[in-house]
Design a protein around this motif. Structure first.
Motif, PDB file in Angstrom:
ATOM      1  N   THR A 578      38.906  32.792  52.495  1.00 20.74           N
ATOM      2  CA  THR A 578      38.542  33.255  53.890  1.00 20.74           C
ATOM      3  C   THR A 578      38.778  34.585  53.426  1.00 20.74           C
ATOM      4  OG1 THR A 578      39.534  31.488  55.063  1.00 20.74           O
ATOM      5  CG2 THR A 578      39.436  33.537  55.975  1.00 20.74           C
ATOM      6  N   SER A 579      39.643  35.142  52.549  1.00 18.61           N
ATOM      7  CA  SER A 579      39.921  36.555  52.095  1.00 18.61           C
ATOM      8  C   SER A 579      39.807  36.785  50.790  1.00 18.61           C
ATOM      9  CB  SER A 579      41.469  37.109  52.426  1.00 18.61           C
ATOM     10  OG  SER A 579      41.492  38.321  52.077  1.00 18.61           O
ATOM     11  N   ASN A 580      38.854  37.746  50.298  1.00 18.31           N
ATOM     12  CA  ASN A 580      38.655  38.046  48.920  1.00 18.31           C
ATOM     13  C   ASN A 580      39.701  38.807  48.361  1.00 18.31           C
ATOM     14  OD1 ASN A 580      37.633  38.282  46.266  1.00 18.31           O
ATOM     15  ND2 ASN A 580      35.491  38.863  47.230  1.00 18.31           N
ATOM     16  N   PRO A 581      40.347  38.345  47.337  1.00 17.26           N
ATOM     17  CA  PRO A 581      41.462  39.340  46.975  1.00 17.26           C
ATOM     18  C   PRO A 581      40.843  40.488  46.183  1.00 17.26           C
ATOM     19  CG  PRO A 581      41.178  37.438  45.422  1.00 17.26           C
ATOM     20  CD  PRO A 581      40.323  37.000  46.664  1.00 17.26           C
ATOM     21  N   GLY A 582      41.678  41.692  46.410  1.00 20.59           N
ATOM     22  CA  GLY A 582      41.467  42.972  45.974  1.00 20.59           C
ATOM     23  C   GLY A 582      42.464  43.747  45.649  1.00 20.59           C
ATOM     24  N   GLY A 583      43.728  43.237  45.479  1.00 21.69           N
ATOM     25  CA  GLY A 583      44.905  43.919  45.078  1.00 21.69           C
ATOM     26  C   GLY A 583      44.925  44.175  43.551  1.00 21.69           C
ATOM     27  N   PRO A 628      48.295  44.215  32.615  1.00 18.33           N
ATOM     28  CA  PRO A 628      48.559  45.792  32.452  1.00 18.33           C
ATOM     29  C   PRO A 628      48.593  46.341  34.034  1.00 18.33           C
ATOM     30  CG  PRO A 628      46.196  45.141  32.250  1.00 18.33           C
ATOM     31  CD  PRO A 628      46.878  43.910  32.053  1.00 18.33           C
ATOM     32  N   PHE A 629      48.883  47.641  34.063  1.00 15.66           N
ATOM     33  CA  PHE A 629      48.847  48.353  35.362  1.00 15.66           C
ATOM     34  C   PHE A 629      47.288  48.401  35.826  1.00 15.66           C
ATOM     35  CE2 PHE A 629      47.927  52.232  37.542  1.00 15.66           C
ATOM     36  CZ  PHE A 629      48.784  52.327  38.639  1.00 15.66           C
ATOM     37  N   GLY A 630      47.064  48.137  37.218  1.00 19.44           N
ATOM     38  CA  GLY A 630      45.735  47.935  37.683  1.00 19.44           C
ATOM     39  C   GLY A 630      45.137  46.838  37.544  1.00 19.44           C
ATOM     40  N   HIS A 631      45.716  46.029  36.741  1.00 17.65           N
ATOM     41  CA  HIS A 631      44.914  44.696  36.664  1.00 17.65           C
ATOM     42  C   HIS A 631      44.786  43.993  38.026  1.00 17.65           C
ATOM     43  CE1 HIS A 631      43.470  41.047  34.994  1.00 17.65           C
ATOM     44  NE2 HIS A 631      44.379  40.508  35.386  1.00 17.65           N
ATOM     45  N   GLY A 632      43.832  43.399  38.404  1.00 19.65           N
ATOM     46  CA  GLY A 632      43.358  42.626  39.572  1.00 19.65           C
ATOM     47  C   GLY A 632      42.079  42.195  39.813  1.00 19.65           C
ATOM     48  N   MET A 633      41.742  40.715  39.786  1.00 23.09           N
ATOM     49  CA  MET A 633      40.220  40.330  39.743  1.00 23.09           C
ATOM     50  C   MET A 633      39.927  39.953  41.227  1.00 23.09           C
ATOM     51  SD  MET A 633      41.362  37.403  36.783  1.00 23.09           S
ATOM     52  CE  MET A 633      39.615  36.903  36.634  1.00 23.09           C
ATOM     53  N   SER A 634      38.724  39.597  41.431  1.00 27.28           N
ATOM     54  CA  SER A 634      38.200  39.237  42.672  1.00 27.28           C
ATOM     55  C   SER A 634      37.312  38.207  42.401  1.00 27.28           C
ATOM     56  CB  SER A 634      37.146  40.591  42.966  1.00 27.28           C
ATOM     57  OG  SER A 634      36.431  40.470  44.244  1.00 27.28           O
ATOM     58  N   TYR A 635      37.015  37.718  43.736  1.00 29.68           N
ATOM     59  CA  TYR A 635      35.995  36.489  43.739  1.00 29.68           C
ATOM     60  C   TYR A 635      34.579  36.881  43.537  1.00 29.68           C
ATOM     61  CZ  TYR A 635      39.863  33.745  45.508  1.00 29.68           C
ATOM     62  OH  TYR A 635      41.079  33.022  45.469  1.00 29.68           O
ATOM     63  N   THR A 636      34.274  38.334  43.456  1.00 32.05           N
ATOM     64  CA  THR A 636      32.881  38.802  43.134  1.00 32.05           C
ATOM     65  C   THR A 636      33.272  39.771  42.168  1.00 32.05           C
ATOM     66  OG1 THR A 636      30.926  39.621  44.297  1.00 32.05           O
ATOM     67  CG2 THR A 636      33.128  40.698  44.714  1.00 32.05           C
ATOM     68  N   ASN A 637      31.750  40.454  41.688  1.00 33.85           N
ATOM     69  CA  ASN A 637      31.853  41.225  40.648  1.00 33.85           C
ATOM     70  C   ASN A 637      31.400  42.577  40.880  1.00 33.85           C
ATOM     71  OD1 ASN A 637      32.271  39.357  38.341  1.00 33.85           O
ATOM     72  ND2 ASN A 637      30.443  38.527  38.797  1.00 33.85           N
ATOM     73  N   PHE A 638      32.161  43.822  40.299  1.00 37.00           N
ATOM     74  CA  PHE A 638      31.721  45.011  40.653  1.00 37.00           C
ATOM     75  C   PHE A 638      31.203  45.899  39.551  1.00 37.00           C
ATOM     76  CE2 PHE A 638      34.564  43.629  43.899  1.00 37.00           C
ATOM     77  CZ  PHE A 638      34.229  43.952  45.134  1.00 37.00           C
ATOM     78  N   VAL A 639      30.263  46.718  39.599  1.00 39.94           N
ATOM     79  CA  VAL A 639      29.767  47.485  38.468  1.00 39.94           C
ATOM     80  C   VAL A 639      29.679  48.913  38.946  1.00 39.94           C
ATOM     81  CG1 VAL A 639      28.553  45.545  37.186  1.00 39.94           C
ATOM     82  CG2 VAL A 639      27.392  47.242  38.897  1.00 39.94           C
ATOM     83  N   TYR A 640      30.045  49.934  38.239  1.00 45.32           N
ATOM     84  CA  TYR A 640      29.978  51.198  38.284  1.00 45.32           C
ATOM     85  C   TYR A 640      28.913  51.980  38.101  1.00 45.32           C
ATOM     86  CZ  TYR A 640      35.006  50.410  39.255  1.00 45.32           C
ATOM     87  OH  TYR A 640      36.293  49.916  39.636  1.00 45.32           O
ATOM     88  N   SER A 692      28.328  37.094  45.165  1.00 48.94           N
ATOM     89  CA  SER A 692      27.950  36.586  46.251  1.00 48.94           C
ATOM     90  C   SER A 692      28.750  36.448  47.429  1.00 48.94           C
ATOM     91  CB  SER A 692      27.438  35.052  45.862  1.00 48.94           C
ATOM     92  OG  SER A 692      28.740  34.446  45.702  1.00 48.94           O
ATOM     93  N   LYS A 693      29.886  37.261  47.293  1.00 42.73           N
ATOM     94  CA  LYS A 693      30.908  37.400  48.153  1.00 42.73           C
ATOM     95  C   LYS A 693      31.094  38.883  48.684  1.00 42.73           C
ATOM     96  CE  LYS A 693      33.563  33.162  47.305  1.00 42.73           C
ATOM     97  NZ  LYS A 693      33.470  32.759  48.928  1.00 42.73           N
ATOM     98  N   ASP A 694      31.173  39.114  50.019  1.00 35.29           N
ATOM     99  CA  ASP A 694      31.529  40.733  50.227  1.00 35.29           C
ATOM    100  C   ASP A 694      33.266  40.950  49.624  1.00 35.29           C
ATOM    101  OD1 ASP A 694      29.451  40.278  51.668  1.00 35.29           O
ATOM    102  OD2 ASP A 694      30.442  40.347  53.679  1.00 35.29           O
ATOM    103  N   GLY A 695      33.462  41.993  49.474  1.00 35.58           N
ATOM    104  CA  GLY A 695      34.739  42.160  48.768  1.00 35.58           C
ATOM    105  C   GLY A 695      35.516  43.744  48.936  1.00 35.58           C
ATOM    106  N   SER A 696      36.537  44.125  48.889  1.00 30.84           N
ATOM    107  CA  SER A 696      37.074  45.228  48.748  1.00 30.84           C
ATOM    108  C   SER A 696      37.471  45.727  47.308  1.00 30.84           C
ATOM    109  CB  SER A 696      38.209  45.589  49.765  1.00 30.84           C
ATOM    110  OG  SER A 696      39.587  44.741  49.264  1.00 30.84           O
ATOM    111  N   HIS A 697      37.285  46.793  47.119  1.00 27.26           N
ATOM    112  CA  HIS A 697      37.756  47.164  45.515  1.00 27.26           C
ATOM    113  C   HIS A 697      38.098  48.506  45.611  1.00 27.26           C
ATOM    114  CE1 HIS A 697      37.079  47.113  41.316  1.00 27.26           C
ATOM    115  NE2 HIS A 697      36.274  48.183  41.174  1.00 27.26           N
ATOM    116  N   THR A 698      39.060  48.403  44.588  1.00 20.69           N
ATOM    117  CA  THR A 698      39.759  49.769  44.309  1.00 20.69           C
ATOM    118  C   THR A 698      39.205  50.551  43.089  1.00 20.69           C
ATOM    119  OG1 THR A 698      41.895  49.194  45.256  1.00 20.69           O
ATOM    120  CG2 THR A 698      41.974  51.210  43.755  1.00 20.69           C
ATOM    121  N   VAL A 699      38.902  51.932  43.137  1.00 24.43           N
ATOM    122  CA  VAL A 699      38.073  52.382  42.003  1.00 24.43           C
ATOM    123  C   VAL A 699      39.355  53.335  41.487  1.00 24.43           C
ATOM    124  CG1 VAL A 699      36.601  54.510  41.344  1.00 24.43           C
ATOM    125  CG2 VAL A 699      36.021  52.454  43.250  1.00 24.43           C
TER     126      VAL A 699
END
Length: 781
Positions: A578-583, A628-640, A692-699
């Motif tokens: 229900t919530s896509n993890p972004g931490g 590591p510091f800053g590690h955290g996965m998502s149920y989707t994929n992000f590219v920069y 395929s899932k909406d998500g929040s992401h930290t840059v």
């Protein structure tokens, strides 16, 4: 001098003392200047139309010496002839209104308050707007309780110390190990608490504990006797950074000093730290808005260890009093009330110094509206019981918990679970059905709780077996039932980790492994489970879970921190998608063997290979990590994609210095010699969600300076949170202030900007920026 006179054009930072001992008492809001009181309503200090300095000066001028002295302590005495009731200065609001301090209590119309996730969890969201919104909600509830006579208006929060050592019991209260994140959190939360109504304060916040405090009780060393030996370099580029940001950008109303010594001098009686650092030019922007809280120096250190600006302290309480009043304004405890008058009589202290202290405390009270009559007549006077634990506030607590959850591992992927395929879930572990554990320390009474078991039970049928009687997990008597449950279920969720019996104030950890037989329980259950096994870790500090990371039978790992009153709902929402993890982790997770190389008492941040010292935090430590510091996965994929970024930035000097006169070896300009205003570089980044899932992401934007400056091997310089729908992209525009974030600190504690190639890191992307000194005229000074 420590203070100016009451006629000074600027108020100095106001110093308040955190009480070491516990107190009991009632919040007694001082509804001063009641218009129905004919004796006081026309006094100048009651006239809101007058300038604040005039009101403060008038009030102090009407006090007798004895009345002044009784206002120098945290439970300030009433002044009945002036219509002033007593006031308790100590209240806490680390992540919700708390009843830890004596200034707030629950009951009657205020049975509880919204309990947000512990700070380390909220920090994992890397969402500054969320941090500020939580502060706003907490101050709404604090004002409501104040109006109802159940709380004060001065809150000794947040804790922005650097989470330097993974064993620290209070690391859970902090925003983590990175000074930029800690500073950003401090300024954001403080703005939420204090409001933005010019000179008026909604509540008065406090950034604590200044400085280099991150040890409570380890290996026979306690915080009251610990001498933190810290280099000028580490003070400037690590420990002091959050406090500077809190004061300059957050305009916090107070700063609290720490319990320990720094380089042989108690921080609470160190004029160099309190006058020459906190009150130096870089902090002076906020002096009109501040006070400074401080721990009791008499209890803090033995007499032989207490040093004054002039000489070793004598055993006389008056000499210690003189030292203390030079550096603080308010004492939590009876010391000032008991000894001030005699010290004045003996010439150790002047009435002018007492007046100067009162200028700062009374100024804050006036800014809070405490001399403006009944709260109902004030801007926040409408707030009451209906404004506490509102549905909106509780929804924010849930959202904060969701955003703070970090997905550490997802093999397959195995998460999210499906309520159609995984109709029965075994819920196992000592933290699987907890309530107060979820809110961590410095919490109050929550509006209500949803445990992990209850949250999962809203999705599917559950089989619950605790496996251990508590987190200590001293035996395996309950393992058999847990293993049987895993065999029967379609999926297994183990909720393990720590609680306040393992990590807390006064309680530092002895190791990083899971307590007792927890690891054995996890492995045995994972071996027996017929479906995917998910490990959920509840803790403030990092845990060495290498065994689970490397075990293919453990499909996924979530770290949820201490997720607050709605933690169970948030955990279930992430488990079932229900919530896509972004931490992302706000601290490094080290292996257990790291501890053998780093005594808690060794404060150095930088590595020293010659003695086998590996350094601390991601900025200086290059060894193996669990995560590591800053590690955290998502149920989707992000590219920069970097869309726009400069390759050369000119750094102009201020006109009084030449480049040659502003450098050290390695070509670096002193920050104080550069024109820093507006000197920033802009980076535009496209973030595309290819899943395929909406998500929040930290840059996260890191920078590595040119070699040869004893600098961090990389340093977070900016971060931003962005929501990206599946298949779409968002552009993130980040401005990096050159003097603040691309500078380094030399061994003398001087901040300089290295010339040459700086490398910006955004995930796997690299971008080089060359800093070049702009030509200027000859030196004039």
């Amino acid at each position: 001098m420590a203070y100016t006179t009451p006629n000074s054009l600027s108020f100095l930072l106001f110093l308040v003392l955190l009480c070491v001992s516990q107190h009991t008492g009632e919040a007694r809001p001082p509804f001063a200047c009641d218009p129905r009181n004919g004796q006081t309503r026309n006094l100048p200090f009651c006239r809101a139309s007058l300038p604040i300095p005039d009101r403060v000066r008038d009030f102090i001028g009407r006090l007798t010496l004895q009345e002044k002295i009784r206002l120098l302590v945290n439970n300030a005495a009433p002044v009945p002839r002036l219509g002033i009731k007593g006031y308790e200065w100590w209240s806490e609001a680390l992540h919700g209104v708390s009843n830890v301090g004596p200034g707030a209590k629950f009951g009657g119309s205020f049975p509880g308050a919204t309990s947000f996730p512990q700070v380390i969890t909220t920090a994992a969201s890397f969402n500054a707007s969320l941090w500020e919104e939580i502060g706003r909600v907490v101050s709404d509830e604090a004002r409501a309780m104040y109006n109802g006579g159940m709380a004060g208006l001065t809150y000794w929060s947040p804790n922005v110390n650097i989470f330097r050592d993974p064993r620290w019991g209070r690391g859970q209260e902090t925003p983590g190990e990175d000074p930029v994140v800690a500073g950003k959190y401090a300024a954001s939360y403080v703005r939420g608490l204090q409001g933005n109504d010019g000179n008026r304060l909604k509540v008065a916040a406090c950034c604590k504990h200044y400085t280099a405090y991150d040890l409570d009780n380890w290996n026979g060393v306690d915080r009251f006797h610990f001498n933190a030996r810290v280099s000028k370099q580490d003070l400037e580029d690590t420990f002091d950074v959050p406090f500077r940001t809190c004061v300059v950008e957050g305009k916090v109303a107070s700063v609290m000093c720490s319990y320990n010594q720094v380089n042989g001098i108690p921080t609470c009686a160190d004029p160099n730290l309190l006058r020459n650092t906190i009150r130096d030019i870089s902090f002076r922007i906020a002096t009109l808005l501040g006070f400074f809280t401080i721990t009791n120096t008499t209890r803090q250190h033995p007499k032989k260890q207490l040093r004054t600006p002039l000489k070793q302290a004598s055993s006389s309480p008056h000499h210690k009093l003189y030292t203390r009043i030079m550096c603080l304004d308010l004492d939590c405890g009876p010391f000032l009330a008991l000894h001030t008058e005699e010290a004045i009589r003996k010439g150790k202290l002047s009435v002018a110094e007492v007046n100067a202290a009162l200028v700062n405390t009374v100024t804050v009270q006036v800014r809070l509206g405490m001399f403006d009559g009944e709260p109902s007549a004030q801007p926040f006077g409408h707030l009451g019981p209906r404004d506490v634990c509102t549905p909106a506030h509780q929804q924010l607590a849930l959202e904060a918990a969701r955003q703070g959850i970090v997905l550490l591992k997802n093999r397959g992927p195995s998460l999210p679970l499906s309520k159609f395929r995984h109709r029965t879930v075994a819920v196992i572990g000592p933290n699987s059905d907890v309530t107060v554990t979820m809110i961590g320390n410095y919490a109050g009474v929550a509006c209500g709780y949803t445990t992990p078991l209850q949250g999962i039970g809203r999705y599917v049928r559950t089989i619950h077996k605790p496996g251990c009687t508590n987190v200590a997990c001293n035996g395996d008597q309950l393992f058999g039932a847990a293993v049987d449950a895993a065999r029967q279920a379609d999926a297994t969720v183990l909720v393990m980790g720590l609680d306040q019996s393992i990590e807390a104030e006064f309680r530092d950890r002895v190791g990083l492994l899971m307590p007792g037989h927890q690891q054995e329980l996890v492995s045995r259950v994972a071996m027996a489970s017929r479906g995917p096994t998910v490990l959920v870790i509840m803790s403030g500090g990092p845990i060495d879970v290498s065994f689970a990371k490397n075990d293919p039978r453990i499909a996924a790992i979530l770290w949820v921190g201490y997720p607050g009153q709605a933690g169970g709902t948030a955990i279930a929402d992430v488990l079932f998608g229900t919530s896509n993890p972004g931490g992302k982790l706000p601290m490094t997770w080290y292996p257990q063997d790291y501890l053998a190389k780093v005594p808690m008492t060794t404060m150095g941040m930088r590595s020293d290979p010659s003695r086998g010292y590996p350094g601390r935090t991601y900025r200086f430590y290059k060894g193996p990590v669990v995560y590591p510091f800053g590690h955290g996965m998502s149920y989707t994929n992000f590219v920069y994609t970097i869309v726009k970024a400069p390759t050369i930035v000119a750094v102009p000097l201020d006109g009084r210095h030449t480049f040659r006169n502003s450098t050290i070896s390695g070509k670096a300009i002193r920050v104080t010699h550069a024109k820093c205003n507006g000197l920033s570089l802009g980076v535009h980044v496209n973030v595309r969600n290819t899943g395929s899932k909406d998500g929040s992401h930290t840059v996260l934007v890191f920078s590595a300076p040119p070699a040869g400056h004893c600098a961090p091997h990389k340093q977070l310089v900016a971060f931003d949170k962005v929501n990206v729908a599946a298949g779409s992209q968002q552009r993130v525009r980040i401005n990096i202030h050159v003097c603040k974030y691309l500078s380094v600190v030399d061994k003398s504690g001087i901040r300089r900007i290295p010339m040459g190639e700086h490398s910006l890191h955004i995930d796997d992307l690299r971008h080089s920026v060359s800093l070049q000194a702009a030509a200027t005229g000859e030196i004039k000074s």
